[in-house]
Design a protein around this motif. Structure first.
Motif, PDB file in Angstrom:
ATOM      1  N   ALA A  15       0.834  -1.207   0.000  1.00 61.68           N
ATOM      2  CA  ALA A  15       0.000   0.000   0.000  1.00 61.68           C
ATOM      3  C   ALA A  15       0.867   1.255   0.000  1.00 61.68           C
ATOM      4  O   ALA A  15       0.551   2.246  -0.682  1.00 61.68           O
ATOM      5  N   ALA A  16       1.970   1.209   0.747  1.00 64.31           N
ATOM      6  CA  ALA A  16       2.864   2.359   0.774  1.00 64.31           C
ATOM      7  C   ALA A  16       3.522   2.571  -0.587  1.00 64.31           C
ATOM      8  O   ALA A  16       3.644   3.711  -1.073  1.00 64.31           O
ATOM      9  N   TYR A  20       2.331   1.696  -3.477  1.00 68.19           N
ATOM     10  CA  TYR A  20       1.287   2.216  -4.371  1.00 68.19           C
ATOM     11  C   TYR A  20       1.093   3.713  -4.156  1.00 68.19           C
ATOM     12  O   TYR A  20       1.008   4.488  -5.119  1.00 68.19           O
ATOM     13  N   GLU A  21       1.037   4.140  -2.909  1.00 62.88           N
ATOM     14  CA  GLU A  21       0.837   5.558  -2.594  1.00 62.88           C
ATOM     15  C   GLU A  21       1.971   6.411  -3.148  1.00 62.88           C
ATOM     16  O   GLU A  21       1.745   7.465  -3.755  1.00 62.88           O
ATOM     17  N   THR A  70       2.050   6.364  -7.205  1.00 64.10           N
ATOM     18  CA  THR A  70       0.946   7.111  -7.828  1.00 64.10           C
ATOM     19  C   THR A  70       1.061   8.615  -7.610  1.00 64.10           C
ATOM     20  O   THR A  70       0.301   9.379  -8.200  1.00 64.10           O
ATOM     21  N   ASN A  71       2.034   9.043  -6.797  1.00 68.42           N
ATOM     22  CA  ASN A  71       2.296  10.468  -6.614  1.00 68.42           C
ATOM     23  C   ASN A  71       3.703  10.843  -7.065  1.00 68.42           C
ATOM     24  O   ASN A  71       4.240  11.876  -6.656  1.00 68.42           O
ATOM     25  N   GLU A 100      -1.783   2.890 -11.713  1.00 70.88           N
ATOM     26  CA  GLU A 100      -2.747   3.385 -10.733  1.00 70.88           C
ATOM     27  C   GLU A 100      -4.023   2.555 -10.734  1.00 70.88           C
ATOM     28  O   GLU A 100      -4.564   2.216  -9.683  1.00 70.88           O
TER      29      GLU A 100
END
Length: 301
Positions: free
Chosen positions: A204-205, A207-208, A211-212, A221
């Motif tokens: 999850a980290a 991905y975060e 995506t930024n 994304e």
């Protein structure tokens, strides 16, 4: 009160159902059929007409939109038992939304023209949600008289309609180039996420952050969100990219044009398919990587 215009939609999968609903919401009387029992009837309960086969749809509507998987299914829609072609009146229009070999699409235009039927080479992109909201993209090419007969339907179906040429073929060529990028992006997104998992990074980290960051893509994304959720319900299945990247490579091979990244991505989807993930979401290509523990769906053991 103005009477609604009639349009047919053949194929009520994720994209076809969204297109049919969009057309209904925009004031068309939509005539539908699907090989899946009950699909057409379920659609018609909220407005429209359900028919048993493509011929009945074609008899009821001057513009028919075909939203099936590939060229073989399109051939069946048109020329199989109770096919649409025999029921289409001269001056009617067939809109083909599948991803196909451009040369096949060019030949189909000639075949339908011989019986006075207009043809629009009109592959689509954007996914089920954009199809349902009328915001998908269409990559079209057709003769001017075909556009004249069906522009109102095209503009109602999609948020962006690109008119790329005055004969069939250009629409399908642009679509397979789009699929080259889409397939490679999914494959490399899976590779990146798999490396992160292998190295012990929190999924999850990762991905975060991605995506930024500059490494993001629309496919990372969108598809890696499926991986994070542990949900491989097929919105677009692994085997779609086995087919589509195969078309890309066949087209390039004909002119001896090298596509090393597309070839590698195709092999990855082939491996995922033969490993048993053919009908899972295309993000399941990540399952080919060894030694990683994928996130599980909520509630899964």
């Amino acid at each position: 009160m103005t009477q609604p215009q009639h349009v047919g939609v053949i194929g009520l999968g994720a994209m076809g159902a969204g297109i049919a609903r969009t057309l209904r919401n925009r004031g068309f009387h939509v005539h539908v059929c699907d090989v899946k029992p009950g699909a057409a009837e379920a659609f018609a309960k909220e407005g429209g007409s359900a028919w048993a086969n493509p011929a009945e749809v074609a008899a009821a509507a001057p513009v028919v939109v075909s939203v099936v998987v590939n060229a073989a299914q399109t051939e069946g829609v048109l020329f199989g038992d109770n096919g649409a072609a025999a029921a289409m009146k001269p001056g009617s229009t067939f809109i083909m939304c599948s991803t196909v070999d451009p040369n096949w699409s060019i030949a189909l235009e000639g075949k339908l023209a011989a019986q006075g039927v207009h043809y629009i080479d009109g592959p689509i992109s954007g996914g089920a949600a954009k199809a349902a909201s009328g915001q998908m993209t269409m990559m079209t090419s057709a003769k001017p008289e075909a556009y004249a007969a069906a522009n109102h339907v095209l503009d109602a179906m999609a948020g962006k309609v690109y008119r790329l040429g005055d004969a069939a073929g250009a629409g399908s060529k642009v679509k397979i180039i789009n699929q080259l990028l889409a397939g490679v992006h999914i494959a490399v997104a899976a590779e990146a996420m798999a490396l992160g998992l292998r190295e012990g990074v929190d999924a999850a980290a990762l991905y975060e952050v991605i995506t930024n960051s500059a490494g993001n893509s629309w496919m990372f994304e969108n598809r890696m969100a499926h991986v994070i959720a542990g949900d491989y319900t097929p919105l677009s299945a692994v085997d779609i990219f086995v087919k589509d990247l195969g078309l890309v490579l066949d087209t390039a091979r004909a002119s001896k044009f090298p596509l090393p990244l597309a070839a590698t991505a195709h092999q990855m989807f082939m491996q995922a398919s033969t490993a048993g993930f053919a009908r899972e979401d295309d993000s399941a290509v990540i399952k080919i990587f060894p030694g990683i523990e994928l996130p599980k769906a909520k509630g899964a053991a």
